[in-house]
Design an enzyme around this catalytic site. Structure first.
Site, PDB file in Angstrom:
ATOM      1  N   TYR A   1       1.040  -1.098   0.062  1.00 26.86           N
ATOM      2  CA  TYR A   1      -0.034   0.070  -0.001  1.00 26.86           C
ATOM      3  C   TYR A   1       0.911   1.209  -0.029  1.00 26.86           C
ATOM      4  O   TYR A   1       0.786   2.124   0.751  1.00 26.86           O
ATOM      5  CB  TYR A   1      -0.848   0.032   1.247  1.00 26.86           C
ATOM      6  CG  TYR A   1      -1.985   0.689   1.487  1.00 26.86           C
ATOM      7  CD1 TYR A   1      -3.112   0.703   0.561  1.00 26.86           C
ATOM      8  CD2 TYR A   1      -2.333   1.527   2.551  1.00 26.86           C
ATOM      9  CE1 TYR A   1      -4.317   1.634   0.684  1.00 26.86           C
ATOM     10  CE2 TYR A   1      -3.560   2.206   2.794  1.00 26.86           C
ATOM     11  CZ  TYR A   1      -4.394   2.130   1.696  1.00 26.86           C
ATOM     12  OH  TYR A   1      -5.682   2.908   1.957  1.00 26.86           O
TER      13      TYR A   1
ATOM     14  N   TYR B   1     -14.264  -5.290   5.228  1.00 30.04           N
ATOM     15  CA  TYR B   1     -12.866  -5.010   5.675  1.00 30.04           C
ATOM     16  C   TYR B   1     -12.509  -4.721   6.952  1.00 30.04           C
ATOM     17  O   TYR B   1     -11.399  -5.054   7.318  1.00 30.04           O
ATOM     18  CB  TYR B   1     -12.354  -3.905   4.758  1.00 30.04           C
ATOM     19  CG  TYR B   1     -12.400  -2.486   5.376  1.00 30.04           C
ATOM     20  CD1 TYR B   1     -13.337  -1.703   5.420  1.00 30.04           C
ATOM     21  CD2 TYR B   1     -11.132  -1.774   5.381  1.00 30.04           C
ATOM     22  CE1 TYR B   1     -13.307  -0.475   6.045  1.00 30.04           C
ATOM     23  CE2 TYR B   1     -10.972  -0.670   6.225  1.00 30.04           C
ATOM     24  CZ  TYR B   1     -12.346   0.183   6.456  1.00 30.04           C
ATOM     25  OH  TYR B   1     -11.939   1.327   6.868  1.00 30.04           O
TER      26      TYR B   1
ATOM     27  N   THR C   1      -1.619   0.213  -5.500  1.00 33.22           N
ATOM     28  CA  THR C   1      -2.088   1.289  -6.426  1.00 33.22           C
ATOM     29  C   THR C   1      -1.202   2.479  -6.319  1.00 33.22           C
ATOM     30  O   THR C   1      -0.671   2.868  -5.324  1.00 33.22           O
ATOM     31  CB  THR C   1      -3.540   1.894  -6.151  1.00 33.22           C
ATOM     32  OG1 THR C   1      -4.258   0.801  -5.871  1.00 33.22           O
ATOM     33  CG2 THR C   1      -3.951   2.677  -7.351  1.00 33.22           C
TER      34      THR C   1
ATOM     35  N   HIS D   1      -2.141   7.541  -2.823  1.00 38.49           N
ATOM     36  CA  HIS D   1      -3.153   6.498  -3.052  1.00 38.49           C
ATOM     37  C   HIS D   1      -3.726   6.549  -1.652  1.00 38.49           C
ATOM     38  O   HIS D   1      -5.090   6.476  -1.301  1.00 38.49           O
ATOM     39  CB  HIS D   1      -2.967   5.318  -3.663  1.00 38.49           C
ATOM     40  CG  HIS D   1      -3.976   4.157  -3.517  1.00 38.49           C
ATOM     41  ND1 HIS D   1      -5.158   4.231  -4.301  1.00 38.49           N
ATOM     42  CD2 HIS D   1      -4.008   3.072  -2.718  1.00 38.49           C
ATOM     43  CE1 HIS D   1      -5.799   3.274  -3.954  1.00 38.49           C
ATOM     44  NE2 HIS D   1      -5.106   2.423  -2.908  1.00 38.49           N
TER      45      HIS D   1
ATOM     46  N   ASP E   1      -4.999  -4.948  -9.663  1.00 37.86           N
ATOM     47  CA  ASP E   1      -5.659  -5.568  -8.421  1.00 37.86           C
ATOM     48  C   ASP E   1      -7.117  -5.262  -8.460  1.00 37.86           C
ATOM     49  O   ASP E   1      -7.469  -4.234  -7.664  1.00 37.86           O
ATOM     50  CB  ASP E   1      -4.903  -5.061  -7.370  1.00 37.86           C
ATOM     51  CG  ASP E   1      -5.372  -5.700  -5.913  1.00 37.86           C
ATOM     52  OD1 ASP E   1      -5.487  -6.861  -5.938  1.00 37.86           O
ATOM     53  OD2 ASP E   1      -5.310  -4.977  -4.951  1.00 37.86           O
TER      54      ASP E   1
ATOM     55  N   LYS F   1     -11.221  -8.521  -3.195  1.00 34.52           N
ATOM     56  CA  LYS F   1     -10.139  -8.397  -3.749  1.00 34.52           C
ATOM     57  C   LYS F   1      -9.633  -9.742  -4.697  1.00 34.52           C
ATOM     58  O   LYS F   1      -9.167  -9.871  -5.607  1.00 34.52           O
ATOM     59  CB  LYS F   1      -8.737  -7.966  -3.080  1.00 34.52           C
ATOM     60  CG  LYS F   1      -8.954  -6.916  -2.420  1.00 34.52           C
ATOM     61  CD  LYS F   1      -8.427  -5.514  -3.438  1.00 34.52           C
ATOM     62  CE  LYS F   1      -8.206  -4.540  -2.530  1.00 34.52           C
ATOM     63  NZ  LYS F   1      -7.458  -3.210  -3.402  1.00 34.52           N
TER      64      LYS F   1
END
Lengths: 417, 417
Positions: free
Chosen positions: A129, A244, A351, A134, A233, A253
């Protein structure tokens, strides 16, 4: 870090004419696994619009039996396990075989007649991450008051993804079903995701790996990098929002992750290394187990959307140099508790968004959580992906005095649930 | 669901004397992978204090070539892929070969002379969070105001774990290092975990699996169950607390997960099925894709702690019947978005705690986050695991009119960082 050598010489040309000015000139030589028509999968190297059959080529090459055996397998795992010295040796020999003055005996197939497969048997897939842009953008949508959590600038945050559903470019992506709950609904319902998104990432294939219990020192981490590919992804944001907490994304995902089939080796990328991300003044320095940071990579990234009846439209232009954490730091962190990496493991960067509106690597960010739709060339409006939408990721490296190289395409079309 | 058949007859005895009244009577016949002294790994079946060499035995058995080939491999993945009918056929043949009236030609090794390995090449490992007692206890420590999140009673919550670091019982567990941050500290530090814990779980090995994009209907989910083992999901709570937002646990868990080496088949467990967990009045009914729920399993679980100089001390007695979600529901949920399961994939139930103080399946719960230490037989006090502590998990099934069966031991000793 691999030094520059004769394989990087920008004046080299290949006797395969299509190589010049293509994404796959003789300076690139990415590895993959392909089948010529319906034959069995084997290791290949892309050159222009052709594929070198590495298994056949190796039989007559001046290489050790260990290397020949690794190149004769139907996946790259064995070759990945051999390490930088072997990778370099093979790259040099293939470079020489494909140069203009090579003996033109290398066994080639037309790429358009071949099927590409996953390059490796992926044991574990971890997704980081690592773009602070992002993380901040997404955090602001999920937690407006608290976009960037206190650990972000200290820990290269990551989670384990699903290895079984990593698919090669071109595989259709079936819209996932799942549980979602509208904010104003009493109860959740089960049905097709309505908030389907892509994520522009780079994938990292791991080389030799480490034994369980033996962390990889940051200074040694770059030796683990076999090479890079593109990674989409795919994400179902409505499933993600409801599932989540507290253990992270799961079904949002793991229905599919698409990778480009050609792995551009770290050695091919040597001219395109750059300084790691410059931390803004006031940001904490990384803890010592995350240093040295190693280098960044200056790779131009692009995401496009297309439908059957429209020209592709660019959604985003980004660059891997925007990553807050380097790949070496990801590897050092991942193994800092003794966790073992194996040859062929896949690591995603997360990302890769940049600081500008043009560099947002997901629709979640581009449309501000769906609040700001955009228009396609055919006049339709989009907040998130509809059936028939195709997402194409591309990457290219350019630097004065070096041949440009590309990654090929990472593409997938959404089909109905 | 496999019906009861002649292999469950409680009157059966084996010509292997040690089988009677052991954890592995002829009614159990769990599968594993072992090496006799330093020979290569092969598939075996436990009977008393002996191991049947299934590869050798199969050569002369009246079985199809497909089954013989699967039993000749060094992992159970191929056999797992064959499905219930083949599993039953082999179980019946082995049962007959090992009964008192069998021909006593089956090739056996003394278990104490053998090394046990992982039973399968684990492609992906997923860990659920299916005990509502555990989720409530842990939630109360991390989020006192909000212990059980709103999604818990609707979604079988899970996350992806690390497959590469799953190890067989007996493997020493090196204390992980990692980033932690004290509540009153300005910055994190890197060092050995000081809050090391165990988690008492059951592991589920998947059979044939499903194609990507093709969910497994809840009514078919039980056909996927090859069998169960014990699972200790070691956890570094200090790492977990600092890293887990927003993407869930990562380095806090992936340094090691220990499983017991014998897989007790679903068919052996047929007499010990029970009703699924009775949801308290007022709890929502599961969405229809999670129904039928299938059965629960009445398996008595125990965790012990021991040091070199002390007798093992029981930490907890629990039971898998306390799981809020059945294993069939976990499988239906996992694949409900099209995610593919493969033969040999491992699913953990999550820590199995029950409603009583005696049935708390982790030290985090037992010591209330370390606030209430307990005393060992040697007089030492414990909040969390110290170097030299060994955790042993055990499981046993008992029911009037049936032979009792056990799971063997799932054990691991903490060694210094």
């Amino acid at each position: 870090m691999t030094p520059l050598n004769e394989t990087h010489d920008p004046n080299l040309k290949s006797w395969v004419d299509s190589a010049q000015d293509s994404e796959f000139p003789v300076q690139n030589l990415p590895f993959g696994v392909f089948s010529p028509s319906s034959a069995e999968p084997r290791i290949g190297v892309a050159i222009g619009d052709r594929i070198l059959d590495a298994r056949e080529w190796a039989k007559n090459a001046d290489l050790s039996e260990t290397i020949k055996a690794a190149l004769s397998r139907p996946t790259l795992n064995g070759f990945m396990s051999l390490g930088q010295e072997s990778w370099s040796m093979v790259r040099l020999a293939i470079s020489r075989a494909l140069r203009q003055d090579g003996d033109r005996s290398a066994p080639l197939y037309k790429a358009s007649d071949c099927t590409m497969h996953l390059p490796a048997d992926i044991g574990d897939y971890t997704d980081f991450y690592a773009s602070i842009y992002h993380a901040t953008n997404v955090g602001a949508l999920f937690r407006p008051d608290n976009p960037l959590l206190p650990n972000y600038k200290h820990i290269p945050i990551a989670y384990h993804g699903r290895a079984s559903s990593v698919v090669p470019s071109g595989t259709p992506i079936k819209r996932p079903k799942g549980q979602t709950k509208a904010d104003d609904a009493e109860s959740p319902t089960y049905g097709p995701s309505r908030v389907l998104d892509y994520e522009l990432e780079i994938g990292v294939f791991i080389g030799p790996g480490n034994q369980l219990g033996e962390p990889i020192d940051a200074s040694q981490a770059e030796q683990q990098l076999f090479g890079l590919c593109l990674l989409n992804d795919w994400s179902a944001r409505d499933l993600q929002k409801w599932e989540y907490q507290p253990l992270g994304p799961f079904l949002a995902k793991n229905f599919a992750s698409t990778i480009s089939p050609w792995i551009v080796t770290t050695e091919a990328l040597a001219p395109f290394r750059c300084d790691p991300f410059q931390r803004p003044e006031g940001d904490p320095q990384p803890l010592s187990y995350l240093l040295p940071a190693g280098s960044g990579f200056d790779i131009h990234l692009e995401a496009q959307i297309a439908q059957a009846d429209t020209e592709p439209m660019t959604l985003c232009r980004s660059n891997s140099k925007w990553l807050y954490w380097t790949i070496a730091q990801m590897i050092a962190h991942h193994t800092s508790n003794g966790c073992n990496l194996k040859p062929g493991d896949l690591i995603g960067t997360g990302t890769i968004s940049g600081p500008d509106i043009e560099s947002l690597g997901s629709l979640l960010e581009l449309t501000r959580g769906g609040k700001q739709p955009f228009q396609l060339p055919n006049g339709e409006s989009r907040r998130f992906l509809e059936d028939g939408d195709r997402i194409v990721l591309r990457a290219r490296c350019e630097r004065q005095g070096f041949a440009s190289i590309g990654f090929g395409e990472c593409s997938g079309e959404i089909v109905g649930a």
